[in-house]
Design a protein around this motif. Sequence first.
Motif, PDB file in Angstrom:
ATOM      1  N   ARG A  27       9.433   1.084   7.780  1.00 38.55           N
ATOM      2  CA  ARG A  27       8.235   1.077   6.940  1.00 38.55           C
ATOM      3  C   ARG A  27       8.613   1.804   5.649  1.00 38.55           C
ATOM      4  O   ARG A  27       9.127   2.931   5.683  1.00 38.55           O
ATOM      5  N   THR A  28       8.341   1.167   4.531  1.00 33.24           N
ATOM      6  CA  THR A  28       8.606   1.813   3.247  1.00 33.24           C
ATOM      7  C   THR A  28       7.292   2.294   2.648  1.00 33.24           C
ATOM      8  O   THR A  28       6.215   1.778   2.958  1.00 33.24           O
ATOM      9  N   HIS A  29       7.421   3.288   1.811  1.00 33.79           N
ATOM     10  CA  HIS A  29       6.294   3.778   1.029  1.00 33.79           C
ATOM     11  C   HIS A  29       6.839   4.219  -0.318  1.00 33.79           C
ATOM     12  O   HIS A  29       8.062   4.171  -0.538  1.00 33.79           O
ATOM     13  N   ARG A  30       5.983   4.601  -1.193  1.00 32.83           N
ATOM     14  CA  ARG A  30       6.386   4.923  -2.564  1.00 32.83           C
ATOM     15  C   ARG A  30       7.473   5.990  -2.634  1.00 32.83           C
ATOM     16  O   ARG A  30       8.330   5.964  -3.498  1.00 32.83           O
ATOM     17  N   ARG A  31       7.451   6.931  -1.685  1.00 28.69           N
ATOM     18  CA  ARG A  31       8.381   8.063  -1.743  1.00 28.69           C
ATOM     19  C   ARG A  31       9.449   8.037  -0.651  1.00 28.69           C
ATOM     20  O   ARG A  31      10.146   9.030  -0.462  1.00 28.69           O
ATOM     21  N   GLY A  32       9.555   6.912   0.093  1.00 33.65           N
ATOM     22  CA  GLY A  32      10.585   6.905   1.121  1.00 33.65           C
ATOM     23  C   GLY A  32      10.585   5.686   2.013  1.00 33.65           C
ATOM     24  O   GLY A  32       9.841   4.728   1.805  1.00 33.65           O
ATOM     25  N   VAL A  33      11.444   5.762   3.014  1.00 36.58           N
ATOM     26  CA  VAL A  33      11.542   4.732   4.046  1.00 36.58           C
ATOM     27  C   VAL A  33      11.728   5.438   5.393  1.00 36.58           C
ATOM     28  O   VAL A  33      12.487   6.402   5.499  1.00 36.58           O
TER      29      VAL A  33
END
Length: 150
Positions: A27-33
């Motif tokens: 799962r990715t997000h704006r500040r990481g994976v």
Amino acid sequence: MQLSLFDQVDDLLHALVPDELGRLESRTHRRGVKVWFDSDDAPREHYEAQLLARRHVDGTDGMALEIGWHAEYRDPAENEAAFDALVGKEKTWRKQLGAEAEAAPFYGADQWRRVSEAWIEPDLEDEELAFEIAGRLTDYMTSLEPHRRR
């Protein structure tokens, strides 16, 4: 459309991580994976590359990129048990991960545990950064996952 840094890392991980470790989920997000194996939902034990406030790493202003394994159970005893199992095999995984990998409480959350490293002030515009992050996170998975599953 250009992929975000962590979307690029995610794509690379799906190409780099050996199939024998299991079905890779992420799962990715704006500040990481966040990455894990063989479960539809992210478990409390997982691998992650994420941007952190540098103050959690060395007490100064700025940003850091943390890469490695986390145990984030609600019960601190479960975190300790997962952590102790890996630390008990440190002599084996240390050969691949080197001195950069720290086995310690999580940055800013003392009840959680980690085996990870922090890169101080990485150049987020560097075209090679996604490859470097994906390669290093793959190192963590191939080094730790066989011991974590025992």
